[in-house]
Design a protein around this motif. Structure first.
Motif: not given
Length: 463
Positions: A396-421
């Motif tokens: 919004s004009a006064t708030s940041d967007r929030e991101c969530e990593c998709a299944a199989g990935y983890w991180g802060d949403g701005a940067s996502c890495a594959p889960w460790t196998e």
């Protein structure tokens, strides 16, 4: 009289036309020529034409000045709107004053020149201002009257061999109407004092170092002339904002090769002026000078060095020939809260300073700190979701967007890495999610057949 070129008759008619009733006026009031005919215009034209054909002697100058004084003092409200009588009178005045200076201006002649000059002040304030001719009016006052040069002419003519002399007139015009409808003329010869400060203090005055004045003098003489004129602020058409009278300063190199040319002093000076009008609560003082090139008041580099409610002191970086200064009241600037904020609060001697508000780019930024009347807004960059993330909460004009990593990935949403196998020799100790990676540890290896056997087989998430 005009047709025959009878100057004596012209002078008598000018006096009769404009003079006051006297005791011999048995009719109770002197008969006047009908106002419908511009007799003053005809007399002025005749006077000027006669003037162009005459080589002026001292006696001629006195007579012409007396006649011109009568004409200049006539009722200007009766002049036709298209009359050029004022302009012709000024041309005649300039010619006569120049002739007076050339023949050696004595005090009597100078006073007559001043008398004519004062009446031109009335012409300027009434005739020109009433017709919206502000520029013409101001030019008459500050240029055509040439009062400082008259004062300097007296200094040159009467005190050529003296080291110090002062001539002054404190009530040259309409003194009874008050200081704002008055003209003051002052001239003085001053000896330079090594290491000292020149300080001329009248109702208004100027101060500067003697050494700075001396640097501008070509001659080796240790003296200079000052001519100072103060014009009452009420003589100016647009005087509503003026709070001081208008001051004009001329410095001359008395013993130089060009003693009648005003000096330019490229060094600082302080000009102090008495304040004659109160300052409104939402106004501030500004020092301005008359810019001859633009024919208007300008601030330039001048600043206010001090103000104590009765006197304002202007600081000049240099003094031009005929430096003309006034202090005016100017309304505080208003910051438009939709686009500006205040960076400096206003005072009596300084304006409010406004700066443009920062505008957050809606495509790339959001507001983190809201603007106030005295502070800017702050913006931050919007988070950009990783290609392996989804938007969980839009911006919004006064708030940041929030991101969530998709299944199989983890991180802060701005940067996502594959889960460790976990490898075949490892088991999972921590379950992964959108913000946490999977953790693995090595499986225990039984020491078989030497000393151990497997009691519980390994699973995906157990040893």
């Amino acid at each position: 009289a005009a047709g025959t070129g009878d100057f004596s008759a012209i002078s008598q008619i000018a006096s009769a036309k404009t003079g006051e009733a006297d005791s011999t006026d048995t009719g109770g009031e002197r008969r006047r020529i009908q106002s419908g005919a511009c007799v003053v215009c005809d007399l002025t034209d005749a006077l000027y034409e006669q003037l162009q054909q005459t080589v002026l002697s001292s006696s001629d100058i006195d007579q012409y000045l007396s006649t011109l004084a009568d004409l200049a003092g006539s009722n200007v409200t009766a002049l036709p709107d298209d009359s050029n009588a004022t302009a012709v009178q000024i041309s005649a005045y300039t010619t006569i004053a120049a002739a007076a200076a050339a023949t050696g201006m004595n005090s009597d002649t100078a006073l007559k020149v001043m008398k004519v000059a004062h009446r031109f002040v009335i012409q300027a304030s009434q005739f020109a201002c009433d017709r919206g001719l502000e520029s013409a009016s101001r030019n008459i006052l500050l240029n055509d009257l040439d009062l400082p040069n008259i004062a300097h002419g007296l200094l040159l003519g009467t005190v050529a061999d003296e080291d110090a002399k002062v001539i002054s007139s404190s009530s040259l015009a309409n003194a009874e109407l008050g200081v704002t409808k008055n003209i003051r003329l002052h001239g003085q010869r001053t000896s330079i004092v090594d290491g000292g400060t020149f300080s001329y203090d009248d109702t208004d005055g100027i101060r500067m170092l003697f050494s700075d004045i001396e640097k501008s003098i070509a001659s080796t003489a240790k003296s200079f002339d000052l001519a100072h004129t103060t014009f009452g602020l009420d003589y100016f058409c647009s005087s509503a904002r003026m709070v001081t009278n208008v001051n004009q300063f001329f410095f001359f190199d008395t013993h130089g090769s060009t003693p009648t040319e005003a000096l330019s002093i490229s060094h600082p000076a302080l000009v102090s002026m008495t304040v004659h009008r109160s300052i409104a609560d939402d106004d501030f003082l500004v020092c301005k000078y008359w810019d001859r090139n633009s024919d208007d008041w300008a601030q330039g580099t001048m600043t206010i060095a001090g103000y104590n409610e009765s006197v304002v002191t202007c600081e000049l970086a240099y003094v031009d020939p005929g430096q003309t200064i006034v202090a005016v009241a100017q309304a505080w600037s208003v910051c438009h809260t939709s686009t500006q904020y205040e960076t400096d609060a206003p005072t009596t001697i300084s304006d409010r300073a406004c700066s443009t508000l920062t505008v957050c780019d809606p495509a790339a930024e959001y507001e983190t700190v809201a603007a106030t009347p005295t502070s800017d807004r702050e913006c931050a960059l919007l988070t950009v979701c990783d290609e392996n993330a989804v938007v969980s909460s839009p911006a919004s004009a006064t708030s940041d967007r929030e991101c969530e990593c998709a299944a199989g990935y983890w991180g802060d949403g701005a940067s996502c890495a594959p889960w460790t196998e976990c490898s075949a020799s490892q088991y999972q100790t921590v379950d992964p999610n959108a913000t946490t990676d999977r953790e693995c540890e090595d499986l225990t290896v039984c020491d078989y057949p030497m000393s151990e056997y497997e009691g519980t087989p390994a699973t995906f998430n157990s040893d």
